[in-house]
Each structure stands twice: as C-alpha cells, then as structure tokens.
Design an enzyme around this catalytic site. Structure first.
Site, short mmCIF file in Angstrom:
data_model
loop_
_atom_site.label_atom_id
_atom_site.label_comp_id
_atom_site.label_asym_id
_atom_site.label_seq_id
_atom_site.Cartn_x
_atom_site.Cartn_y
_atom_site.Cartn_z
N LYS A 35 0.84 -1.22 0.00
CA LYS A 35 0.00 0.00 0.00
C LYS A 35 0.86 1.26 0.00
CE LYS A 35 -2.16 -1.11 3.79
NZ LYS A 35 -1.53 -2.43 3.93
N THR A 36 1.82 1.31 0.92
CA THR A 36 2.66 2.50 1.01
C THR A 36 3.49 2.64 -0.27
OG1 THR A 36 2.72 2.23 3.39
CG2 THR A 36 4.38 3.66 2.44
N ASP A 220 -2.12 7.80 3.70
CA ASP A 220 -1.68 6.46 4.13
C ASP A 220 -2.30 6.16 5.49
OD1 ASP A 220 -0.36 4.05 4.11
OD2 ASP A 220 1.66 4.86 4.33
N GLU A 221 -2.45 4.89 5.83
CA GLU A 221 -3.00 4.46 7.14
C GLU A 221 -4.34 5.14 7.41
OE1 GLU A 221 -1.33 2.18 8.87
OE2 GLU A 221 0.82 2.45 8.49
N GLN A 252 -5.77 -3.19 10.63
CA GLN A 252 -4.66 -2.56 11.36
C GLN A 252 -5.09 -1.28 12.06
OE1 GLN A 252 -0.62 -2.82 9.56
NE2 GLN A 252 -1.71 -3.41 7.72
N ARG A 608 4.91 -7.48 10.96
CA ARG A 608 6.14 -6.72 10.76
C ARG A 608 7.28 -7.65 10.36
NH1 ARG A 608 4.04 -3.05 9.21
NH2 ARG A 608 2.19 -4.30 9.52
P1 ATP Z 1 1.64 -2.11 5.99
O1 ATP Z 1 0.19 -2.52 5.94
O2 ATP Z 1 2.39 -2.89 7.00
O3 ATP Z 1 1.81 -0.63 6.06
P2 ATP Z 1 2.05 -1.97 3.15
O4 ATP Z 1 0.85 -2.58 2.52
O5 ATP Z 1 2.14 -0.51 3.20
O6 ATP Z 1 2.26 -2.61 4.58
P3 ATP Z 1 4.65 -1.85 1.94
O7 ATP Z 1 5.39 -1.43 3.14
O8 ATP Z 1 4.36 -0.86 0.89
O9 ATP Z 1 3.29 -2.59 2.38
O10 ATP Z 1 5.36 -3.09 1.25
C1 ATP Z 1 5.81 -4.21 2.00
C2 ATP Z 1 7.12 -4.73 1.45
O11 ATP Z 1 6.92 -5.38 0.22
C3 ATP Z 1 8.13 -3.65 1.20
O12 ATP Z 1 9.41 -4.14 1.50
C4 ATP Z 1 7.98 -3.40 -0.29
O13 ATP Z 1 9.14 -2.87 -0.86
C5 ATP Z 1 7.72 -4.81 -0.82
N1 ATP Z 1 6.93 -4.83 -2.06
C6 ATP Z 1 5.71 -4.32 -2.25
N2 ATP Z 1 5.28 -4.54 -3.50
C7 ATP Z 1 6.27 -5.21 -4.14
C8 ATP Z 1 6.44 -5.74 -5.47
N3 ATP Z 1 5.51 -5.63 -6.41
N4 ATP Z 1 7.59 -6.37 -5.74
C9 ATP Z 1 8.55 -6.51 -4.81
N5 ATP Z 1 8.45 -6.04 -3.54
C10 ATP Z 1 7.32 -5.40 -3.21
MG MG Z 2 2.29 0.86 4.82
#
Ligand code: ATP
Ligand code: MG
Length: 718
Positions: A35-36, A220-221, A252, A608
């Site tokens: 997402k981020t 975000d969040e 979350q 995490r």
């Molecule tokens: P959270 O809910 O914990 O905030 P999030 O959904 O925001 O998580 P991110 O932090 O954006 O998730 O991504 C999680 C991990 O996966 C990061 O290390 C990111 O670089 C990696 N990642 C995300 N998408 C891809 C992709 N398409 N290919 C490779 N790595 C990815």
């Molecule tokens: Mg995130």
C-alpha cells in the site's frame, strides 16, 4: 520518456492503482501488500507521467518519520527534488496552513503551540480562576473533555448539556480556557486541526483555493483517521478537481482508544464512491508468518474481510518461547539476537516489540551487557523518563543531601507551593554561605528567616526528606525506592496533570523501578569498596541513562511498542510479554471492541516480520509490585499449531549473567585506551575488579570520565 522504473516493480493490481485515471480511489489491503509503495509510486507517476505539478499533491502519513521516508522515496523515483510537494502528518500540514492564514481566523500571526503539559497547566489555572473545586473538576478530566470535543469539531456553543449542571460547567471552562488561549496567542494540538477545518468551512474562497491547488490528496494508514481529519478530507475533496487516493487496512486500526474511527473507511466508500482496489499479494513475510497472522486476525468478527497470500518461501515455523520468568525471557531474546549477529546479519534487521513501554528496561540492560547497540523508539529510555528521574532524585538527595541538582529537581515536584522566587532566595543564601541548598534550607528554617507560606512548604519538604532518610537507615534498597514512590505521591502528581493512559504508563515505569531496585545485585567489588547498594544502584542508573544508546549513525537493534511499529518491517521480530493481562491489556479484556483492537495490534506486530518471528511469554512476571503467574496470551493460543514450534528452556543450563565486554583483564594505570565514543585517553584510576570495575580515563578530547569496565569496551591504544 522512460517510466519503467515507476511501474516495473509492481504487480498488476498495484500497477492499476498507480496508473488509475480520473477517479477517487480506495486501496483496501492487508499488511505488507505494498500500500505504502503504491502511494509513493502514484505520486511519482502523477508528477512524471501525468505532468501534475508537485504543488498540487498533498500526501499525508502518520508519523514524521514516515513522512521523511516517503519524501526520500518519491525523490529517488523522480531523480529530482520534489519541491512544492506537501508531505506530512495531519498536524504538520494544518500547522503550515494556519501559519499562512492566521489573521483570517483571528489568530495572532506569531501564535505558539501549546503542548499537552502546558495545556494542562492553563486549564488548571482557568479552573482556579473560576473558583471551582479541582476535586469536582479534575483538570485532566476537563482536558480530556475539551480535546475530545475539539476532535469532534465542537465549540462550546455546539455542545448539548441537556440541563446537566456538571456538563454546563465543563462547557464554561472550555469557553474560558479558549478565551485565555486566544488572548495569549496559543494553539493546542486539537485546535490546529479544528481551526483549519473552520477556516475552510467558513471562507469559501479559501476553500476554493485549496481545492484548486490540491488536485491530488493521498492518505496512508487511513483506517486510523479521526472525525476532524475526515472532515478536512471531505472539505478538500468537495471541489470538482480534487481526487482522493486513500490506502488502509481495517485490520490494522489500532488507535480507536485515541479517537480514530475505522468507520471512516465505510463513510469514504459511501461519500465518494471510489474505485475500490484490493491488493492480495504480500511481499513482506514468509508463508508461515503470513498464514499465522491471518489465522489470528480471523478470530475477529468485525472485519471487512480480505485474502492475503504470498509466493514467498514457506520459511521457519513461528517460535513460541515459554520462559520461567521475565529475566529468562530477556536472556533468551538477547541470545537469539547474538546468534543473528554472529551469522553476519545486521542489528537494524531486528525489532523487539512489546505492549508497554516499561518492558523496555530489561532489554536495554541485557543488550548493554551484551554490548549490542540498540535504539528505543517512540519513548525515552527507561532511566531517562521523567518519573524515573524524579524518583531517583529523591533517592539521591536522601543518600547525599549535598546533591544540589537533585534538590532543584524535586524541591517542588510534586508541587508543594515552593515557588521559583523562594528557590532563588535559597540559591542566593547557599552561595553566600558556601553551602549546599539543603544546608541553606535547614539553616534558614532554623533561624526563622523565612516567612509564611514558603516557610511551611519548605518545612514539609525537609520533614519528608528526613523521614525518608531515617527509613533508609533500616531498610533495603528495594523497600526504600518503594517507599519513595509511595510517600512522594509522584503518581498522584502525574494523574492530576495528564490523561489517564499517560499517567498509567508512568505508574508502570515506577513499578518497574521498584522492581529494578529490589532485584539489584550489588557486585562484589562494590561491596568490597564499601559502596552502599544505593550508591551502586545510582551509579548504574546514571551510566545507563547517559551513554549507551546507539549513535544516530550506528546500526542498532530497534526497540519499540507495538503501536509505534505500524508500517515498519524487520527480518527478525520478537513479540515479548505475550501474557493475558499484559497483551491483551487487562483493561481491554472485558470490552469486546477493545479486545478486537488488541487483536489487530497483535496482527500488526506479527506482520512486521519478514523472515523469523518469535513470540515469548513468562510464566511468572513481576509487575506493579507483585508477582503474577500469568497465562499465555490468548493470541498465542490462536496460532495454528501446525505452524508453531514450542521452545522450552533447556533444563540445567544456567547462563552466566555477568556483564561481558572487557574480557576480564583491566588496563593498567597510565596505559592508553580507546573508547568508541570518547576516543583515546589515559587511564588515571581503576577501582574494583572484573567487569564491574570503574575506570577513570582522561580522554584527550572529551576530558576525564568514569566508566564501568564491563560496559565500556575499551581497546588498547598507543
Ligand atoms: P503495511 O500494511 O504494513 O503498512 P504496506 O501494505 O504498506 O504494509 P509496503 O510497506 O508498501 O506494504 O510493502 C511491504 C514490502 O513489500 C516492502 O518491502 C515493499 O518494498 C515490498 N513490495 C511491495 N510490492 C512489491 C512488489 N511488487 N515487488 C517486490 N516487492 C514489493
Ligand atoms: Mg504501509
């Protein structure tokens, strides 16, 4: 133009979100699904491909740390500085807007921000000026009332008292407090948001400016936004041009206790009819970790529901360690961290997560002993916390009446009516007679030189210290610290000044301090050197407060509460203190709503972890001054057994608990040694033996310092 770097490393669903056309968007997806990452890539896409000016993008994150990281990642993708782009927290952004339009909302252009301590004091003063009874209107209750009303967007005139005289009175206090803020040009945290919402609501042309400017608002969040934040988003998006891009995960949402409203996710869908996109692939964790986390959160029944999968490795089982007590738990975790480091991995890849701040102390001490650099996030290290320092200052003054710094710190903490002017008089008199403040105070009291209120207040203080000193003569260190905490009424002092959850955290820290004193093992060397246990304890506390947290540049193990771990990731994660009452927190157990919030917090913690996840609990734990025989957290019981490996402590293996570091041999007098922080210096004195020996070194640059051998990691130098 080559834009492959913006969209190549994305899956189809992510790419769809990043490149979405002219629509509002909600990305609702589980932890670690990107997402981020999508939000960051979307900003870069808009600027580089759609030629949106950076000035028309507003990105909101949850912490300043996240905001800085986000800016860095956007600039990396763009390969140029994104000047004009607004990235920040809700409070940061509102502050910025208010600075631009202070006059329009009737604020002094030089307004200052009122932090929550100062806010408390101003509310108390208002209550006094209104000649109300502080018992009936405790300032901290009034503070909570005012902030909650502001967070809901309500001014005094909007609040329904329904004839309730207490509520009517609270509304009056709110009114007078607000008037006082305005007279002095002060703005509290909730007011920052509220003023901006009012500005935009009541000044259509201003609103139109911002609506025109911010074509893209990204958040975000989103699951942790409150009422006022949502109102702001609605205002900004009311124009035809503005598009919202919102990412979040209902599983979350962990700040309900602070006014966040997860319902905003549903409201958003109803109000804006966004495209709802789901990301289902998790890129962060092994299959095992992800499946275990999905299983635990599956026990909540108030979910919007989602699938989350990974094609990553199966990975190691989730390890659950049942420790005999909290010391063993700590030892276990630190030894696993050592194994990790010995296998060539980095300290910063390790996250030690816990439910309550007070749990950090044992980890801090054990990491120090093992000479592993660490950093505590989202809070001060144990011995630096105000309540701990206040209590230690009492201990110092009891121990040594000439300790002027301790005297100054506590003479009016808790407040006992000894004003700054009285203290200035004492300083003056002490200086004239070349005495310590304590001596000057006693002398002035005896000679009748002081008058009225100051005299009485100082007499009470002196009597308290004398009483404690008498008690100290016939009691253990642990009993003494416990007595100090009780007799000084520090907790009541904090309870009256602060919101209940903060005061409660302070209570937990003071309990932890009592525990530390009770369990304090004086080294043989200190005993031989005829140091009292109190003196050794104070030395240790002072050393630990001052010098050992990793430097900014240093690669450190990360210690933090589960709440502050939101959005982060670590290859190796420990969740410590998995016991009923501690986590889930005892207060949440009876309320279903709060219990599901605790379970979401468990989900946040588990997700995490990238490679390895440990959960640990102690069968007995000293907490709040008593030994609890806890049951393992229900969240441990909710793990799927097939994915778990239970680790029991090996019997008959007792690890040496002495500090490690100097390896036994001490440098000789006059020899040259090097210290990581202070550089090179000459040994002037050595007291004691082994790791507990104290060494005085005259550093070439930093000057003379006393260090404890076991902690100092000295290297020979020439
Ligand atoms: P959270 O809910 O914990 O905030 P999030 O959904 O925001 O998580 P991110 O932090 O954006 O998730 O991504 C999680 C991990 O996966 C990061 O290390 C990111 O670089 C990696 N990642 C995300 N998408 C891809 C992709 N398409 N290919 C490779 N790595 C990815
Ligand atoms: Mg995130």
């Amino acid at each position: 133009m080559d834009v492959s770097h913006i969209i190549n490393d994305l899956n189809d669903a992510q790419r769809q979100a990043v490149t979405l056309g002219d629509a509002h968007c909600l990305v609702l997806a589980g932890a670690g699904s990107g997402k981020t990452r999508v939000l960051v890539h979307r900003v870069a896409w808009l600027i580089q491909v759609e030629h949106v000016s950076p000035m028309s993008v507003l990105a909101v994150t949850f912490t300043n740390k996240a905001a800085n990281e986000m800016r860095g990642r956007v600039e990396q993708l763009l390969q140029i500085p994104a000047s004009g782009l607004w990235i920040g927290t809700f409070h940061g952004i509102c502050h910025r807007i208010l600075r631009l339009h202070a006059a329009e909302v009737g604020l002094n252009p030089d307004f200052q921000i009122l932090d929550s301590d100062d806010q408390y004091r101003l509310i108390r003063r208002t209550i006094r000026e209104m000649q109300l009874d502080e018992g009936e209107f405790p300032p901290r209750v009034v503070q909570g009332f005012i902030n909650a009303r502001k967070d809901d967007g309500a001014r005094p005139d909007h609040i329904e008292a329904s004839g309730n005289p207490l509520t009517l009175q609270m509304i009056e206090i709110y009114r007078n407090y607000q008037a006082a803020c305005e007279r002095s040009g002060l703005v509290d945290f909730a007011e920052l948001m509220l003023r901006v919402v009012e500005l935009l609501r009541d000044h259509p042309s201003r609103l139109a400016n911002y609506q025109d400017r911010f074509a893209h608002v990204m958040i975000d969040e989103f699951q942790d936004t409150n009422t006022l934040q949502y109102a702001l988003i609605r205002l900004l998006a009311g124009g035809r041009r503005t598009r919202l891009f919102v990412v979040g995960d209902d599983d979350q949402s962990i700040y309900g206790w602070r006014g966040a409203r997860v319902e905003n996710v549903q409201h958003f869908v109803g109000d804006f009819k966004p495209e709802v996109l789901r990301l289902e692939q998790n890129y962060r964790s092994t299959q095992t970790i992800l499946e275990a986390a999905n299983h635990v959160i599956g026990h909540n029944d108030d979910r919007m529901g989602k699938n989350l999968w990974t094609d990553g490795e199966q990975g190691e089982p989730v390890r659950v360690f049942a420790a005999y007590n909290e010391d063993e738990e700590t030892e276990f975790i630190v030894s696993r961290v050592q194994d990790w480091l010995e296998s060539g991995r980095k300290p910063s890849g390790v996250g030690i997560l816990y439910r309550s701040n007070a749990q950090s102390r044992l980890f801090e001490q054990a990491l120090l002993r093992a000479d592993i650099p660490y950093r505590v996030y989202g809070g001060l290290r144990f011995f630096e916390r105000a309540e701990v320092r206040d209590s230690l200052a009492y201990l110092r003054l009891v121990h040594n009446p000439l300790d002027d710094a301790a005297f100054e710190r506590i003479v009016n903490v808790p407040a006992r009516g000894i004003g700054e002017r009285t203290v200035a008089g004492l300083r003056e008199s002490a200086r004239a007679q070349d005495q310590a403040l304590w001596e000057a105070t006693v002398r002035q009291l005896d000679s009748g030189a002081l008058a009225g209120r100051a005299r009485n207040a100082l007499a009470v203080f002196v009597a308290l210290i004398r009483e404690l000193r008498e008690y100290a003569e016939q009691s253990s260190l642990g009993a003494m610290v416990s007595r100090i905490v009780q007799r000084t009424e520090l907790i009541q002092h904090y309870l009256a000044r602060e919101p209940a959850d903060r005061a409660e955290a302070r209570q937990e820290n003071l309990d932890e301090l009592v525990r530390a004193a009770e369990n304090f093992d004086q080294s043989m060397e200190d005993e031989q050197a005829s140091l009292t246990p109190t003196a050794s304890f104070l030395t240790q506390a002072a050393l630990e407060a001052g010098e050992h947290q990793g430097e900014k540049w240093q690669d450190c193990v990360q210690l933090m509460t589960l709440h502050s771990a939101k959005g982060l990731e670590f290859p190796l994660v420990f969740m410590a203190g998995m016991e009923e009452g501690l986590f889930p927190h005892r207060k949440s157990v009876e309320e279903p709503g709060r219990l599901s919030e605790e379970r979401r917090l468990a989900y946040v913690g588990m997700t995490r972890a990238m490679e390895l996840l440990y959960l640990s609990y102690a069968e007995s734990r000293r907490l709040h001054g008593q030994t609890l025989f806890g049951r393992p957290s229900r969240f441990v019981g909710e793990l799927p057994p097939a994915l778990v490996e239970d680790i029991r402590p090996q019997l008959n293996v007792s690890q040496a608990r002495a500090p490690q570091g100097s390896g036994g041999s001490l440098p000789g007098l006059g020899s040259r040694v090097a210290h990581a922080k202070f550089g090179v210096g000459t040994v002037l004195a050595v007291e004691g033996q082994g790791d507990n020996a104290r060494i005085q070194i005259n550093f070439d640059d930093a000057g003379p310092k006393w260090l404890v051998a076991g902690y100092a990691s000295l290297q020979p130098a020439c």
